[in-house]
Design an enzyme around this catalytic site. Structure first.
Site, PDB file in Angstrom:
ATOM      1  N   CYS A  56       0.815  -1.218   0.000  1.00 33.32           N
ATOM      2  CA  CYS A  56       0.000   0.000   0.000  1.00 33.32           C
ATOM      3  C   CYS A  56       0.847   1.268   0.000  1.00 33.32           C
ATOM      4  CB  CYS A  56      -0.925   0.008   1.210  1.00 33.32           C
ATOM      5  SG  CYS A  56      -1.817  -1.547   1.459  1.00 33.32           S
ATOM      6  N   ASP A 101      -5.547   2.404   4.744  1.00 30.04           N
ATOM      7  CA  ASP A 101      -6.824   2.913   5.229  1.00 30.04           C
ATOM      8  C   ASP A 101      -6.768   4.101   6.180  1.00 30.04           C
ATOM      9  OD1 ASP A 101      -7.508   0.687   3.797  1.00 30.04           O
ATOM     10  OD2 ASP A 101      -8.707  -0.233   5.369  1.00 30.04           O
ATOM     11  N   CYS A 137      -5.320  -1.385  -1.747  1.00 26.50           N
ATOM     12  CA  CYS A 137      -6.286  -2.338  -2.296  1.00 26.50           C
ATOM     13  C   CYS A 137      -7.129  -1.685  -3.382  1.00 26.50           C
ATOM     14  CB  CYS A 137      -7.181  -2.862  -1.185  1.00 26.50           C
ATOM     15  SG  CYS A 137      -6.270  -3.675   0.149  1.00 26.50           S
ATOM     16  N   GLU A 165     -12.237  -4.747  12.448  1.00 29.83           N
ATOM     17  CA  GLU A 165     -13.060  -5.044  11.280  1.00 29.83           C
ATOM     18  C   GLU A 165     -13.331  -6.551  11.223  1.00 29.83           C
ATOM     19  OE1 GLU A 165     -11.437  -1.425   8.413  1.00 29.83           O
ATOM     20  OE2 GLU A 165     -10.904  -3.498   7.949  1.00 29.83           O
ATOM     21  N   SER A 206     -14.618  -3.964   7.044  1.00 32.36           N
ATOM     22  CA  SER A 206     -13.737  -3.532   5.964  1.00 32.36           C
ATOM     23  C   SER A 206     -14.582  -2.966   4.842  1.00 32.36           C
ATOM     24  CB  SER A 206     -12.925  -4.718   5.449  1.00 32.36           C
ATOM     25  OG  SER A 206     -12.353  -4.428   4.201  1.00 32.36           O
TER      26      SER A 206
END
Length: 552
Positions: free
Chosen positions: A46, A120, A191, A442, A468
């Site tokens: 990421c 995130d 993602c 999550e 998620s």
């Protein structure tokens, strides 16, 4: 400039010595000092490339006669922490990122800030810091991975989580699972679906804190490096005009962001994070604002997990500006509010050329995927303060069934993996809220297993934890008050009747008010799971998910 008090005058000779040891000159120190905060580590794809983007930003800053100084913020890779003890640290990492930016910028007297985000919690953490510091600031999302290819179809990491459920149900071989695992994430970047990272990337532009068009280019695309240079250059205009985040982050800006969130069918985490950013900007937004705006906003973005496409494919047809222009033309955005370009939303979007050929990635507002937004706020005797239902991720809007009660994610996952959940059930996972988790994990491992077993349309799941962005099915999260705080979810018993109604916006247990109160009077709070360390501190300070789970 604020940096003058740190580095100018005879008394600051020792301070300048530290800077000169790194090769900076008096001339460098006379210019604005710009902190470049890069969310980076080597723990996942990421943000693995983010330092390179930081260096391109530094080039842009130097080109406009300012002095950049780069630093790293923490990153927690949610996909790796998922289903593990590490996921307790995911949401708390948002506060650590914001605090890291604050201490670095304020501790070294920087005049402005540029943030590079990715996974995130990095985008909301950086934007929270921007609002808190209120110095000239700008953010750029590091970009997503390209879609993987499996059996001639484009896939994203959410498909792999669901494949685990397929394997456990005997619908996929171990070799097939391994083949999918090997190809799901082919490049650097976050993602690829409209999960939390890309949802928050949408919102960097929707809030007006990022350059228009900067969110959608994939991490490996040359356009991302170009935007990095432009982002670095733009900081000089923000400094020159003294344009600060709180000038941009008005109530109307948050209404625009909520509209974009609803139109995209993005992650439920967007609700938490927008409320947290608003808290730092001293703007009061509530769950009622999400419901009010969602009821009048059409869902028009066809992206995974509820849809078909990835962020890279959205980029090919126009990216976030295309979505925003369609909303603007439908009269759904405030057009006159200022952004980091120094121009209004309308002025920014006037430059966007609409595709001549209609595509099924971004629908027209006149013929949307749904006439209302992708998220629904549910209230009722089981969630009096509210809960969040990603209605875009399922075709089932209403479900009634018997409760299957679990006091942790692990207990629920064991039951699902053991094929002990039946059609019609309502899985209840509690004591996973901000305080009770602690950290509000999550539930992707559980929800994906249910989907993989083909139960996504026949089983509901409610939790005081989170989901998620990759989650799909009849899933209701952020149930507030949480169990640990004595919310009604704490007194649910095996076999109780629970109804999720996305049309009416309710979440109810089939008990009278007297029965609920009687059970609550007998309820006793559990002992603390952590008595030392960051999670113990976090549990003592964190507030309700209904207000963004911010530290009080």
């Amino acid at each position: 400039m604020g940096s003058n008090s740190f580095y100018q005058g005879p008394q600051k000779a020792p301070n300048r010595s530290f800077m000169k040891a790194m090769g900076l000159s008096d001339y460098d120190l006379s210019k604005p000092l710009v902190g470049v905060g890069v969310a980076w580590n080597e723990m996942g794809p990421c943000n693995i490339h983010a330092l390179g983007l930081g260096n391109k930003i530094k080039e842009g800053i130097r080109s406009v006669d300012a002095t950049p100084r780069m630093f790293a913020t923490p990153v927690l890779i949610d996909g790796i922490a998922m289903g593990n003890e590490g996921m307790r640290y995911s949401l708390p990492s948002r506060e650590i990122i914001a605090n890291t930016v604050e201490l670095t910028i304020k501790g070294h007297g920087y005049d402005a800030f540029v943030g590079v985000s990715g996974c995130d919690k990095t985008s909301p953490g950086i934007m929270m810091a921007m609002a808190r510091l209120n110095l000239p600031s700008i953010i750029m999302y590091g970009g997503s991975t390209l879609p993987g290819m499996y059996n001639a179809e484009k896939i994203a990491i959410g498909d792999v989580f669901e494949a685990v459920g397929n394997y456990e149900a005997g619908n996929m071989s171990l070799q097939e699972l391994k083949m999918m695992e090997d190809v799901a994430i082919p490049t650097a970047g976050s993602c690829g679906g409209l999960y939390t990272a890309n949802t928050m990337a949408f919102l960097t532009e929707a809030l007006g804190l990022a350059l228009p068009g900067s969110a959608a280019p994939p991490a490996v695309d040359g356009g991302k490096a170009m935007f990095a240079f432009k982002t670095g250059k733009q900081i000089s205009r923000l400094i020159e005009n003294d344009l600060k985040p709180r000038d941009i982050l008005t109530f109307e800006a948050f209404e625009n962001a909520i509209t974009v969130l609803m139109s995209s069918g993005g992650s439920t985490n967007g609700v938490l994070h927008l409320m947290a950013i608003a808290h730092e900007a001293n703007i009061n937004i509530t769950l009622d604002d999400f419901e009010r705006i969602g009821n009048k906003t059409p869902e028009i973005v066809n992206m995974k997990p509820g849809g078909k496409y990835t962020m890279a494919e959205l980029y090919e047809v126009g990216g976030v500006p295309l979505v925003m222009k369609k909303l603007l033309e439908h009269g759904l955005l405030h057009q006159d509010i200022i952004t980091v370009t120094g121009k209004s939303v309308k002025e920014n979007l006037n430059k966007i050329i609409m595709p001549k050929i209609q595509n099924d990635i971004v629908y027209n507002t006149e013929a949307p995927i749904s006439t209302t937004g992708g998220l629904k706020i549910l209230r009722g005797n089981l969630s009096p303060e509210g809960s969040v239902f990603k209605i875009s991720a399922t075709k089932v809007k209403k479900h009634t069934g018997r409760a299957r009660v679990f006091d942790s994610e692990e207990e629920a996952f064991e039951a699902v993996s053991g094929m002990k959940i039946n059609k019609g059930d309502v899985v209840v996972i509690r004591y996973e809220g901000p305080k009770g988790g602690p950290g509000m994990r999550e539930m992707l491992a559980v929800t994906s297993a249910l989907v993989g077993q083909g139960l996504d349309s026949d089983v509901a799941l409610i939790t005081d934890g989170r989901f998620s962005g990759a989650t799909r099915g009849i899933m209701v999260g952020h149930v507030s008050p949480e169990a640990c705080a004595g919310g009604p979810i704490a007194i649910v018993r095996e076999g109780d009747k629970i109804t999720v109604d996305g049309e009416k916006g309710t979440l109810d247990i089939g008990l009278s008010a007297d029965e609920i109160q009687e059970r609550l009077q007998k309820w006793k709070p559990p002992s603390d799971k952590y008595v030392s360390g960051y999670l113990a501190q976090y549990a003592r300070l964190v507030g309700s998910a209904a207000q963004g789970a911010v530290l009080m």
